[in-house]
Design an enzyme around this catalytic site. Structure first.
Site, PDB file in Angstrom:
ATOM      1  CD  GLU A  56     108.004 -15.360 -25.189  1.00 14.15           C
ATOM      2  OE1 GLU A  56     107.090 -15.876 -24.510  1.00 14.15           O
ATOM      3  OE2 GLU A  56     109.158 -15.160 -24.745  1.00 14.15           O
ATOM      4  CB  CYS A  84     105.738 -13.298 -19.030  1.00 17.89           C
ATOM      5  SG  CYS A  84     106.738 -12.139 -19.999  1.00 17.89           S
ATOM      6  CB  CYS A  87     106.366 -12.149 -23.939  1.00 23.38           C
ATOM      7  SG  CYS A  87     108.122 -12.138 -23.502  1.00 23.38           S
TER       8      CYS A  87
END
Length: 156
Positions: A56, A84, A87
């Site tokens: 990302e 996560c 990101c």
């Protein structure tokens, strides 16, 4: 070919396969603006020795350079794995409008699995949903880790 969510997720899966080929955890991402892919990314943490080199983040950096702006307000991101916390923060900060991901991440996921960062009332709200091509996305990662365990076992 009609370019719909499944088409773009398959493009993200192609990115994940690039990571797999260089022994990275196979996670891929594409960013779409006005029906066109403006950035692609895949996991490069091991290759770059950089904990920030998630698919990302790689794609967001490319997209910002492509449009000469940090604001990706009308963009949609397709990721093979639930983002996560890091990101998710980058997605919110870059003002991405919509995120669609494949597999859920029960270890680090910041949408549904561990925490829902996207429910926090930040200045920018992201339309996010998971589960698109979930089995394919999940199996790619599971197969990667199975292969690693076998390779590790064979070294012993």
């Amino acid at each position: 070919m009609e370019r719909n969510d499944e088409y773009y997720m398959r493009q993200a899966l192609k990115e994940a396969l690039k990571a797999d080929k260089i022994d990275e955890v196979p996670i891929g991402c594409v960013i779409v603006l006005n029906g066109k892919i403006i950035a692609r990314g895949y996991n490069k943490r091991e290759k770059l020795e950089n904990s920030l080199a998630h698919a990302e983040i790689v794609a967001i950096n490319k997209a910002c350079k492509k449009i000469n702006s940090w604001r990706l307000e009308d963009a949609t991101m397709y990721i093979t794995l639930e983002p996560c916390v890091m990101c998710s923060g980058a997605i919110i900060q870059s003002r991405i409008k919509k995120v669609i991901y494949g597999a859920y991440d029960y270890r680090f996921g910041a949408h549904k699995s561990i925490i829902n960062l996207f429910d926090v009332k930040f200045n920018h709200q992201v339309d996010i949903k998971g589960g698109l091509l979930e089995e394919e996305c999940s199996n790619l990662i599971k197969d990667f880790f199975k292969r690693l365990r076998v390779e590790k076992k064979n070294l012993l």
